[in-house]
Design a protein around this motif. Structure first.
Motif, PDB file in Angstrom:
ATOM      1  N   PRO A 150       0.804  -1.227   0.000  1.00  0.00           N
ATOM      2  CA  PRO A 150       0.000   0.000   0.000  1.00  0.00           C
ATOM      3  C   PRO A 150       0.839   1.279   0.000  1.00  0.00           C
ATOM      4  O   PRO A 150       0.346   2.330  -0.398  1.00  0.00           O
ATOM      5  N   LEU A 151       2.107   1.175   0.437  1.00  0.00           N
ATOM      6  CA  LEU A 151       2.940   2.381   0.531  1.00  0.00           C
ATOM      7  C   LEU A 151       3.198   3.018  -0.836  1.00  0.00           C
ATOM      8  O   LEU A 151       2.958   4.226  -1.000  1.00  0.00           O
ATOM      9  N   LEU A 153       1.413   2.719  -3.376  1.00  0.00           N
ATOM     10  CA  LEU A 153       0.095   3.197  -3.826  1.00  0.00           C
ATOM     11  C   LEU A 153      -0.190   4.570  -3.215  1.00  0.00           C
ATOM     12  O   LEU A 153      -0.660   5.493  -3.886  1.00  0.00           O
ATOM     13  N   LEU A 154       0.118   4.675  -1.906  1.00  0.00           N
ATOM     14  CA  LEU A 154      -0.111   5.931  -1.189  1.00  0.00           C
ATOM     15  C   LEU A 154       0.762   7.042  -1.776  1.00  0.00           C
ATOM     16  O   LEU A 154       0.289   8.166  -2.011  1.00  0.00           O
ATOM     17  N   PHE A 157      -0.504   8.074  -5.123  1.00  0.00           N
ATOM     18  CA  PHE A 157      -1.717   8.881  -4.972  1.00  0.00           C
ATOM     19  C   PHE A 157      -1.345  10.316  -4.577  1.00  0.00           C
ATOM     20  O   PHE A 157      -1.884  11.281  -5.128  1.00  0.00           O
ATOM     21  N   GLN A 161      -1.995  13.680  -6.632  1.00  0.00           N
ATOM     22  CA  GLN A 161      -2.726  14.787  -6.010  1.00  0.00           C
ATOM     23  C   GLN A 161      -1.946  16.097  -6.118  1.00  0.00           C
ATOM     24  O   GLN A 161      -2.532  17.154  -6.327  1.00  0.00           O
ATOM     25  N   TRP A 164      -2.294  17.240  -9.595  1.00  0.00           N
ATOM     26  CA  TRP A 164      -3.671  17.697  -9.816  1.00  0.00           C
ATOM     27  C   TRP A 164      -3.872  19.070  -9.159  1.00  0.00           C
ATOM     28  O   TRP A 164      -4.496  19.953  -9.726  1.00  0.00           O
ATOM     29  N   ARG A 165      -3.298  19.229  -7.955  1.00  0.00           N
ATOM     30  CA  ARG A 165      -3.460  20.493  -7.207  1.00  0.00           C
ATOM     31  C   ARG A 165      -2.855  21.658  -7.990  1.00  0.00           C
ATOM     32  O   ARG A 165      -3.456  22.727  -8.097  1.00  0.00           O
ATOM     33  N   ARG A 168      -5.064  22.379 -10.930  1.00  0.00           N
ATOM     34  CA  ARG A 168      -6.335  22.959 -10.470  1.00  0.00           C
ATOM     35  C   ARG A 168      -6.138  24.412 -10.032  1.00  0.00           C
ATOM     36  O   ARG A 168      -6.986  25.257 -10.295  1.00  0.00           O
ATOM     37  N   ARG A 169      -4.999  24.665  -9.389  1.00  0.00           N
ATOM     38  CA  ARG A 169      -4.705  26.036  -8.946  1.00  0.00           C
ATOM     39  C   ARG A 169      -4.621  26.970 -10.139  1.00  0.00           C
ATOM     40  O   ARG A 169      -5.130  28.083 -10.118  1.00  0.00           O
ATOM     41  N   VAL A 172      -8.050  27.592 -11.445  1.00  0.00           N
ATOM     42  CA  VAL A 172      -8.790  28.538 -10.598  1.00  0.00           C
ATOM     43  C   VAL A 172      -8.308  29.963 -10.867  1.00  0.00           C
ATOM     44  O   VAL A 172      -9.103  30.898 -10.973  1.00  0.00           O
ATOM     45  N   LEU A 182     -16.661  38.665 -17.888  1.00  0.00           N
ATOM     46  CA  LEU A 182     -17.963  38.080 -18.220  1.00  0.00           C
ATOM     47  C   LEU A 182     -19.115  39.052 -17.977  1.00  0.00           C
ATOM     48  O   LEU A 182     -19.056  39.841 -17.072  1.00  0.00           O
TER      49      LEU A 182
END
Lengths: 182, 402
Positions: A150-151, A153-154, A157, A161, A164-165, A168-169, A172, A182
């Motif tokens: 699992p390590l 995998l963690l 992940f 993330q 992705w962050r 996403r920033r 935004v 607009l």
């Protein structure tokens, strides 16, 4: 015609069941033991394996000698990390001189069948060593390799993330810049 | 915004906005309801774990399906099935084009599934816990009933549990973000925003963060209590327990609410007290019913609780204090909030190193003092790292809306 065929199949199946059951009535292994003055015979109908019910019989090895067994428990021998396990012991329905023993050892290694025997030469308490087989052992490093699965995998992940962050920033920020227009 | 991006009349666009908002709210209600059930399952799992630890120590692990194991694995199975159900249902709803279930509200996994990230992550975590169960049983049959926490498949279960619990944090985090977005839209349209809903979701987010600690801190249960760096000896416990800094800092940063850290610490303390008073009777009652005897080495205290910080509220107050100060200074630059997180983490490390000493055991006073003092700066340093990580983690939780 069909019913005759069905009957034949059922009879064949019954024969096979009977044949296999008959094969199971002879012990897979036997072991001699000496507790005090008593010579005993242990007949194993299933071999002592961890997590599986051990089915065996115990009786005096001397023909005609009547013995009674009581206070039977399975104790872990030194080196086996386990608790005492309860044992079910009862005289066999067909032959009262033979006792049926049922027990499920939870850990592999050496165990001691602790019992009290009462017979013509008095009452004695003793231990009969029983070796319980376990599943095939994997190396410790392999255990850790699987255990730590699992390590990665963690970590993967977290890495996803983080990416992705960042994306996403940016998104935004872009949305905030576009808003006044607009 | 919708009006500008489409060619609809204002009336039509407004009605579409309202129906979109309603669909979004319905979707949130569904996700929150399932997430709350899962949070209750997490409590069952935590109780089962603590009970299991005590069962091992007090009466021994006589078989696989002990009452604590039944409790733990039933919680895992229920949660896993809930996640699977939600992922499949949301994928189906996405494919059918159900309003509120689209690319903006779901995460795509393996190119097939579309579901909230939290359900996917928790589902994977629960699956891995289930996978570790037979392997753990195998390890126990080989090496006996007193296998320590630091055994391969115990660590596998703990890591998997952490993944699963992180997923639940993401579930509430995304719902908190969506609730904030809805409120922002309502405010823009001059409609009264649902503040109570925001507060509730933030509270649930705090609870989901607080429950990370009971599982993560179990790793502090080890026979090895100290380590040596050159001539100096350090205690391991304060370094592990400083993990609390991550949870406390993340709770403030993820919710954006000062007081969240203290509330998190309070919830953790209540869990600690609950376990402390319920585990011993639970073992006693079931052991009596199963006619099991206590082992000679049976502990007199709850094993898991012995490594749970007793004064975490101090850490919570310190973290909230740092952010309160930051607000008073009206500084909201990115580097300043990150520095505040690191400072808060260091303070949690300090409070834990000074106040929590379950590692003390029976070592002499002189050795204790030297180890105690040496552990303080190291715990603060570890706290700084956890604070920084919590800050990064909380940003992704605050940005997550799917």
């Amino acid at each position: 015609m069909r019913s005759v065929k069905n009957l034949a199949i059922i009879l064949l199946l019954l024969f096979l069941v009977a044949a296999f059951t008959a094969a199971g009535s002879s012990p897979l292994a036997t072991q001699d033991a000496q507790v005090g003055p008593y010579r005993l015979l242990l007949s194993f109908y299933s071999l002592p394996r961890v997590g599986q019910q051990l089915n065996m019989t115990i009786q005096s090895k001397i023909p005609g000698q009547q013995v009674q067994f009581s206070q039977v428990v399975l104790n872990p021998a030194p080196g086996t990390d386990a608790n005492t396990v309860r044992v079910s012991i009862n005289p066999d329905a067909d032959n009262p001189a033979v006792y049926d023993v049922y027990v499920t050892p939870p850990v592999r290694g050496p165990w001691l069948l602790h019992l009290t025997i009462k017979g013509s030469t008095g009452s004695v308490t003793g231990n009969i060593p029983i070796s319980v087989a376990g599943p095939p052992v994997i190396p410790t490093w392999l255990g850790w390799l699987i255990g730590l699965l699992p390590l990665p995998l963690l970590i993967a992940f977290i890495w996803l993330q983080v990416n992705w962050r960042k994306a996403r920033r940016e998104q935004v920020k872009q949305e905030a810049l576009q808003k006044p227009s607009l | 915004m919708f009006f500008a991006s489409t060619n609809l009349t204002p009336a039509l666009a407004a009605s579409r906005d309202v129906s979109q908002l309603e669909a979004d709210r319905r979707e949130s209600r569904l996700r929150l309801s399932v997430a709350i059930i899962m949070l209750l399952g997490v409590f069952e799992l935590i109780f089962g774990m603590a009970w299991d630890g005590q069962w091992h120590a007090a009466v021994g692990r006589d078989r696989f399906l002990t009452p604590p194991h039944v409790m733990m694995y039933s919680a895992v199975a229920i949660e896993g099935l809930l996640c699977l159900g939600m992922v499949l249902a949301e994928t189906l709803r996405y494919r059918r084009g159900v309003p509120g279930v689209n690319d903006q509200t779901t995460s795509k996994v393996l190119g097939i599934f579309h579901a909230p990230l939290g359900f996917i992550v928790t589902g994977i975590g629960m699956f891995l816990i289930l996978l570790s169960a037979p392997l753990d049983n195998y390890w126990h049959t080989l090496y006996g009933i007193d296998v320590t926490v630091w055994a391969p498949f115990h660590i596998m279960a703990l890591l998997s549990g952490l993944i699963a619990f992180l997923g639940i944090v993401y579930l509430f985090g995304s719902e908190a973000t969506r609730a904030r977005q809805r409120n922002a839209n309502k405010e823009a349209e001059r409609v009264a925003p649902g503040r109570w809903r925001n507060t509730l979701v933030d509270f649930l987010l705090i609870v989901s963060l607080a429950v990370l600690l009971p599982i993560a801190l179990v790793t502090a249960l080890d026979d090895v209590q100290f380590f040596q760096l050159g001539p100096i000896q350090f205690a391991i416990y304060p370094l592990v327990a400083t993990l609390s800094a991550f949870v406390l800092v993340a709770s403030v940063r993820a919710t954006g609410r000062i007081g969240a850290a203290t509330l998190t610490a309070l919830i953790f303390t209540l869990i600690r007290l609950g376990l402390n008073y319920s585990i011993m009777p639970a073992v006693a009652i079931l052991a009596q019913q199963e006619q099991l005897f206590y082992r000679a080495s049976a502990p007199h205290d709850v094993v898991f609780v012995s490594v749970y910080p007793a004064f975490l509220i101090v850490g919570g107050l310190l973290v909230d204090g740092v952010y309160l100060l930051l607000t008073r200074l009206r500084s909201n630059r990115s580097w300043q909030t990150t520095a505040a997180a690191m400072l808060a983490g260091a303070l949690v490390g300090l409070s834990i190193a000074l106040l929590e000493t379950p590692w003390k055991g029976d070592i002499d006073a002189v050795s204790f003092t030297s180890v105690w003092l040496a552990s303080v700066p190291l715990a603060m340093l570890v706290g700084v790292c956890w604070g920084w990580l919590a800050d990064r983690f909380a940003i992704s939780v605050r940005l997550l809306d799917r």
